[in-house]
Enzyme design. Structure first.
Site, mmCIF file in Angstrom:
data_model
loop_
_atom_site.group_PDB
_atom_site.id
_atom_site.type_symbol
_atom_site.label_atom_id
_atom_site.label_comp_id
_atom_site.label_asym_id
_atom_site.label_seq_id
_atom_site.Cartn_x
_atom_site.Cartn_y
_atom_site.Cartn_z
ATOM 1 N N THR A 67 -4.337 6.460 -3.159
ATOM 2 C CA THR A 67 -3.365 7.380 -2.621
ATOM 3 C C THR A 67 -3.578 8.622 -2.002
ATOM 4 O O THR A 67 -3.106 8.826 -0.898
ATOM 5 C CB THR A 67 -2.396 7.739 -4.003
ATOM 6 O OG1 THR A 67 -2.181 6.559 -4.739
ATOM 7 C CG2 THR A 67 -1.100 8.521 -3.383
ATOM 8 N N PHE A 110 5.990 16.136 -8.749
ATOM 9 C CA PHE A 110 6.115 15.842 -7.385
ATOM 10 C C PHE A 110 7.400 15.001 -6.925
ATOM 11 O O PHE A 110 7.580 14.758 -5.754
ATOM 12 C CB PHE A 110 4.814 15.316 -6.811
ATOM 13 C CG PHE A 110 4.128 14.403 -7.478
ATOM 14 C CD1 PHE A 110 4.660 13.127 -7.110
ATOM 15 C CD2 PHE A 110 3.033 14.240 -8.248
ATOM 16 C CE1 PHE A 110 4.042 11.729 -7.647
ATOM 17 C CE2 PHE A 110 2.917 13.511 -9.016
ATOM 18 C CZ PHE A 110 3.163 11.787 -8.514
ATOM 19 N N ARG A 164 -5.622 4.465 4.610
ATOM 20 C CA ARG A 164 -5.473 6.178 4.345
ATOM 21 C C ARG A 164 -6.807 6.720 4.504
ATOM 22 O O ARG A 164 -6.721 7.847 4.993
ATOM 23 C CB ARG A 164 -4.820 6.227 2.680
ATOM 24 C CG ARG A 164 -3.752 5.693 2.672
ATOM 25 C CD ARG A 164 -3.114 5.413 1.251
ATOM 26 N NE ARG A 164 -1.830 5.270 1.089
ATOM 27 C CZ ARG A 164 -1.276 4.711 -0.043
ATOM 28 N NH1 ARG A 164 -2.111 4.394 -1.113
ATOM 29 N NH2 ARG A 164 0.066 4.722 -0.430
ATOM 30 N N GLU A 178 10.436 -5.100 -5.069
ATOM 31 C CA GLU A 178 10.380 -4.398 -3.854
ATOM 32 C C GLU A 178 10.799 -5.201 -2.791
ATOM 33 O O GLU A 178 11.694 -4.632 -1.917
ATOM 34 C CB GLU A 178 8.977 -3.530 -3.641
ATOM 35 C CG GLU A 178 8.658 -2.748 -4.865
ATOM 36 C CD GLU A 178 7.221 -1.992 -4.583
ATOM 37 O OE1 GLU A 178 7.277 -0.826 -5.155
ATOM 38 O OE2 GLU A 178 6.544 -2.470 -3.710
ATOM 39 N N HIS A 211 3.304 2.721 2.108
ATOM 40 C CA HIS A 211 3.412 2.455 0.521
ATOM 41 C C HIS A 211 3.400 0.760 0.659
ATOM 42 O O HIS A 211 3.711 0.112 1.427
ATOM 43 C CB HIS A 211 4.902 2.570 0.219
ATOM 44 C CG HIS A 211 5.305 1.839 -1.231
ATOM 45 N ND1 HIS A 211 4.845 2.424 -2.299
ATOM 46 C CD2 HIS A 211 5.796 0.566 -1.506
ATOM 47 C CE1 HIS A 211 5.076 1.519 -3.266
ATOM 48 N NE2 HIS A 211 5.762 0.501 -2.583
ATOM 49 N N ASN A 251 0.879 9.688 3.321
ATOM 50 C CA ASN A 251 -0.255 8.873 3.085
ATOM 51 C C ASN A 251 0.063 7.505 3.941
ATOM 52 O O ASN A 251 -0.513 6.438 3.497
ATOM 53 C CB ASN A 251 -0.682 8.723 1.757
ATOM 54 C CG ASN A 251 0.224 7.946 0.743
ATOM 55 O OD1 ASN A 251 1.500 7.848 1.182
ATOM 56 N ND2 ASN A 251 0.109 7.622 -0.399
ATOM 57 N N TYR A 266 11.197 4.927 -6.990
ATOM 58 C CA TYR A 266 10.196 5.736 -7.581
ATOM 59 C C TYR A 266 10.519 6.141 -8.793
ATOM 60 O O TYR A 266 10.077 7.264 -9.181
ATOM 61 C CB TYR A 266 10.004 7.025 -6.716
ATOM 62 C CG TYR A 266 9.011 6.605 -5.291
ATOM 63 C CD1 TYR A 266 7.927 6.083 -5.182
ATOM 64 C CD2 TYR A 266 9.617 7.138 -4.134
ATOM 65 C CE1 TYR A 266 7.173 5.793 -4.045
ATOM 66 C CE2 TYR A 266 9.007 6.997 -3.003
ATOM 67 C CZ TYR A 266 7.719 6.158 -3.003
ATOM 68 O OH TYR A 266 6.964 5.923 -1.850
ATOM 69 N N LYS A 281 5.556 5.036 6.357
ATOM 70 C CA LYS A 281 6.467 6.343 5.843
ATOM 71 C C LYS A 281 6.760 7.061 7.119
ATOM 72 O O LYS A 281 6.312 6.915 8.216
ATOM 73 C CB LYS A 281 5.708 7.074 4.993
ATOM 74 C CG LYS A 281 5.227 6.303 3.663
ATOM 75 C CD LYS A 281 4.385 7.105 2.403
ATOM 76 C CE LYS A 281 4.321 6.380 1.353
ATOM 77 N NZ LYS A 281 3.975 7.161 0.090
HETATM 78 N N1 LIG Z 1 -0.051 13.937 -6.896
HETATM 79 C C1 LIG Z 1 0.335 12.390 -6.563
HETATM 80 N N2 LIG Z 1 -0.174 11.437 -7.206
HETATM 81 C C2 LIG Z 1 0.310 10.202 -6.749
HETATM 82 N N3 LIG Z 1 1.452 9.909 -5.719
HETATM 83 C C3 LIG Z 1 1.703 11.264 -5.295
HETATM 84 C C4 LIG Z 1 1.509 12.422 -5.549
HETATM 85 N N4 LIG Z 1 2.092 13.380 -4.867
HETATM 86 C C5 LIG Z 1 2.766 12.670 -4.035
HETATM 87 N N5 LIG Z 1 2.595 11.343 -4.163
HETATM 88 C C6 LIG Z 1 3.435 10.412 -3.652
HETATM 89 O O1 LIG Z 1 3.927 9.395 -4.348
HETATM 90 C C7 LIG Z 1 3.830 8.055 -3.811
HETATM 91 C C8 LIG Z 1 4.171 7.153 -4.846
HETATM 92 O O2 LIG Z 1 3.689 5.839 -4.196
HETATM 93 P P1 LIG Z 1 3.012 5.737 -2.676
HETATM 94 O O3 LIG Z 1 2.157 4.559 -2.555
HETATM 95 O O4 LIG Z 1 4.294 5.571 -1.835
HETATM 96 O O5 LIG Z 1 2.436 6.967 -2.454
HETATM 97 C C9 LIG Z 1 2.661 8.164 -3.410
HETATM 98 C C10 LIG Z 1 2.500 9.400 -2.674
HETATM 99 O O6 LIG Z 1 2.974 9.300 -1.538
#
Ligand SMILES: Nc1ncnc2c1ncn2[C@@H]1O[C@@H]2COP(=O)(O)O[C@H]2[C@H]1O
Length: 154
Positions: free
Chosen positions: A92, A58, A103, A127, A116, A113, A50, A10
């Site tokens: 996450t 969010f 993470r 993907e 992905h 984080n 997404y 990221k």
């Molecule tokens: N409250 C949340 N719960 C889950 N994902 C979140 C939240 N806020 C931000 N995200 C982002 O949404 C992304 C969805 O998948 P990722 O694995 O890329 O990592 C997650 C986070 O970077």
């Protein structure tokens, strides 16, 4: 079963100068790269990637964060690579991800984080196609294969 999976490093990972370190974690684990490139993401690809979060509060924040700087997209291969890579990433939210996971070791945020990773074989297939054209992926056999998987049944 030999599998491929998608990893995105990221924007926060580039900003924090952690690209080499995170790639190295996957390499040391024994996964090998089939494809890798730097990309600037936009709304079009993020709305697709997404889509399952579109109704979450969010959603805009996720998109802004992913557009804030380039990302590194990687396709990694290995036996049961989807599960192995997803487990290495950890839960996450970095604040409560276990120590030892990426993470858990490298972040304090839910949003910023680090990586992905695809969460299932089906998702990985979709993907990888989203981020790579077929000619950007390479089939090769790592010389270390027998040492990595010696005597395993799979
Ligand atoms: N409250 C949340 N719960 C889950 N994902 C979140 C939240 N806020 C931000 N995200 C982002 O949404 C992304 C969805 O998948 P990722 O694995 O890329 O990592 C997650 C986070 O970077």
């Amino acid at each position: 079963m030999m599998e491929r999976t998608l990893v995105l490093l990221k924007p926060c990972t580039l900003q924090r100068g952690l690209v080499g370190e995170i790639i190295s974690i996957f390499e040391k684990k024994g996964l090998h790269l089939c494809g890798m490139k730097m990309m600037q993401l936009d709304d079009a690809i993020l709305n697709e990637h997404y889509a399952h979060l579109a109704q979450r509060p969010f959603f805009q924040r996720v998109k802004s964060s992913m557009e804030a700087a380039p990302i590194i997209a990687m396709c990694l291969e290995g036996v049961e690579a989807v599960t192995a890579v997803h487990a290495l990433a950890g839960p996450t939210n970095g604040r409560n991800a276990p120590a030892g996971t990426i993470r858990g070791n490298y972040c304090m945020s839910c949003q910023e984080n680090i990586v992905h990773t695809s969460d299932s074989h089906e998702t990985a297939t979709i993907e990888i196609k989203r981020f790579f054209r077929p000619e950007e992926l390479y089939d090769w056999h790592p010389a270390t294969f027998d040492y990595l998987y010696a005597n395993d049944e799979y």
